[in-house]
Design a protein around this motif. Structure first.
Motif, PDB file in Angstrom:
ATOM      1  N   ALA A   1       0.833  -1.209   0.000  1.00 31.38           N
ATOM      2  CA  ALA A   1       0.000   0.000   0.000  1.00 31.38           C
ATOM      3  C   ALA A   1       0.864   1.254   0.000  1.00 31.38           C
ATOM      4  O   ALA A   1       0.588   2.214  -0.734  1.00 31.38           O
ATOM      5  N   ARG A   2       1.917   1.251   0.793  1.00 31.18           N
ATOM      6  CA  ARG A   2       2.795   2.438   0.841  1.00 31.18           C
ATOM      7  C   ARG A   2       3.531   2.654  -0.473  1.00 31.18           C
ATOM      8  O   ARG A   2       3.617   3.765  -0.974  1.00 31.18           O
ATOM      9  N   VAL A   3       4.077   1.575  -1.036  1.00 26.38           N
ATOM     10  CA  VAL A   3       4.830   1.694  -2.293  1.00 26.38           C
ATOM     11  C   VAL A   3       3.895   2.081  -3.433  1.00 26.38           C
ATOM     12  O   VAL A   3       4.243   2.914  -4.271  1.00 26.38           O
ATOM     13  N   SER A   4       2.701   1.509  -3.448  1.00 26.42           N
ATOM     14  CA  SER A   4       1.738   1.837  -4.504  1.00 26.42           C
ATOM     15  C   SER A   4       1.383   3.318  -4.484  1.00 26.42           C
ATOM     16  O   SER A   4       1.160   3.926  -5.532  1.00 26.42           O
ATOM     17  N   GLY A   5       1.343   3.904  -3.307  1.00 21.57           N
ATOM     18  CA  GLY A   5       1.003   5.315  -3.173  1.00 21.57           C
ATOM     19  C   GLY A   5       2.105   6.257  -3.631  1.00 21.57           C
ATOM     20  O   GLY A   5       1.883   7.465  -3.750  1.00 21.57           O
ATOM     21  N   LEU A   6       3.290   5.731  -3.905  1.00 20.22           N
ATOM     22  CA  LEU A   6       4.408   6.579  -4.327  1.00 20.22           C
ATOM     23  C   LEU A   6       4.369   6.929  -5.813  1.00 20.22           C
ATOM     24  O   LEU A   6       5.090   7.817  -6.253  1.00 20.22           O
ATOM     25  N   GLY A   7       3.569   6.203  -6.572  1.00 17.57           N
ATOM     26  CA  GLY A   7       3.468   6.481  -8.010  1.00 17.57           C
ATOM     27  C   GLY A   7       4.704   6.080  -8.793  1.00 17.57           C
ATOM     28  O   GLY A   7       4.992   6.646  -9.848  1.00 17.57           O
ATOM     29  N   LEU A   8       5.448   5.120  -8.306  1.00 17.46           N
ATOM     30  CA  LEU A   8       6.651   4.662  -8.989  1.00 17.46           C
ATOM     31  C   LEU A   8       6.286   3.772 -10.175  1.00 17.46           C
ATOM     32  O   LEU A   8       5.264   3.097 -10.159  1.00 17.46           O
ATOM     33  N   PRO A   9       7.142   3.764 -11.215  1.00 18.46           N
ATOM     34  CA  PRO A   9       6.878   2.881 -12.348  1.00 18.46           C
ATOM     35  C   PRO A   9       6.927   1.415 -11.911  1.00 18.46           C
ATOM     36  O   PRO A   9       7.665   1.061 -11.008  1.00 18.46           O
ATOM     37  N   ARG A  10       6.158   0.612 -12.587  1.00 17.04           N
ATOM     38  CA  ARG A  10       6.137  -0.824 -12.287  1.00 17.04           C
ATOM     39  C   ARG A  10       7.386  -1.477 -12.869  1.00 17.04           C
ATOM     40  O   ARG A  10       8.058  -0.922 -13.729  1.00 17.04           O
ATOM     41  N   ARG A  11       7.683  -2.679 -12.412  1.00 12.51           N
ATOM     42  CA  ARG A  11       8.865  -3.390 -12.871  1.00 12.51           C
ATOM     43  C   ARG A  11       8.887  -3.571 -14.385  1.00 12.51           C
ATOM     44  O   ARG A  11       9.915  -3.411 -15.025  1.00 12.51           O
ATOM     45  N   ASP A  12       7.749  -3.890 -14.983  1.00  9.72           N
ATOM     46  CA  ASP A  12       7.716  -4.125 -16.421  1.00  9.72           C
ATOM     47  C   ASP A  12       7.968  -2.841 -17.213  1.00  9.72           C
ATOM     48  O   ASP A  12       8.310  -2.879 -18.383  1.00  9.72           O
ATOM     49  N   GLU A  13       7.809  -1.695 -16.576  1.00 11.23           N
ATOM     50  CA  GLU A  13       8.083  -0.433 -17.247  1.00 11.23           C
ATOM     51  C   GLU A  13       9.569  -0.120 -17.265  1.00 11.23           C
ATOM     52  O   GLU A  13      10.023   0.681 -18.082  1.00 11.23           O
ATOM     53  N   ALA A  14      10.335  -0.745 -16.386  1.00 11.00           N
ATOM     54  CA  ALA A  14      11.770  -0.476 -16.309  1.00 11.00           C
ATOM     55  C   ALA A  14      12.459  -0.800 -17.633  1.00 11.00           C
ATOM     56  O   ALA A  14      13.265  -0.010 -18.134  1.00 11.00           O
ATOM     57  N   ALA A  15      12.143  -1.957 -18.215  1.00  8.19           N
ATOM     58  CA  ALA A  15      12.759  -2.343 -19.494  1.00  8.19           C
ATOM     59  C   ALA A  15      12.399  -1.335 -20.580  1.00  8.19           C
ATOM     60  O   ALA A  15      13.252  -0.941 -21.384  1.00  8.19           O
ATOM     61  N   ARG A  16      11.151  -0.892 -20.608  1.00  8.25           N
ATOM     62  CA  ARG A  16      10.724   0.078 -21.622  1.00  8.25           C
ATOM     63  C   ARG A  16      11.495   1.383 -21.450  1.00  8.25           C
ATOM     64  O   ARG A  16      11.988   1.965 -22.418  1.00  8.25           O
TER      65      ARG A  16
END
Length: 75
Positions: A52-67
């Protein structure tokens, strides 16, 4: 350190014991948990709380890292 509370009504003791049993703790363990909660003693976060805390940070998801890496590389 040992603490003592005198004159606790039987109804409160009964409810504390029920609460302790529901939380799979001894009466002493339940009282310590209540004290921790009351004074803000840090406790380990649950997985759900971390998510819940990490989701609220608005960070890119892991699958977006490669992109993002590919986009940067292709510039």
């Amino acid at each position: 350190m040992d603490l003592s509370i005198k004159g606790v009504p039987e109804d409160q003791v009964r409810r504390l014991r029920e609460r302790a049993r529901a939380n799979h703790r001894s009466l002493q363990g339940e009282l310590r948990a209540l004290l921790d909660e009351a004074i803000g003693t840090p406790r380990p976060l649950t997985i759900d709380e971390i998510v819940a805390r990490v989701s609220g940070l608005g960070l890119p998801r892991r699958d977006e890292a490669a992109r993002l890496i590919r986009e940067d590389r292709d510039r």
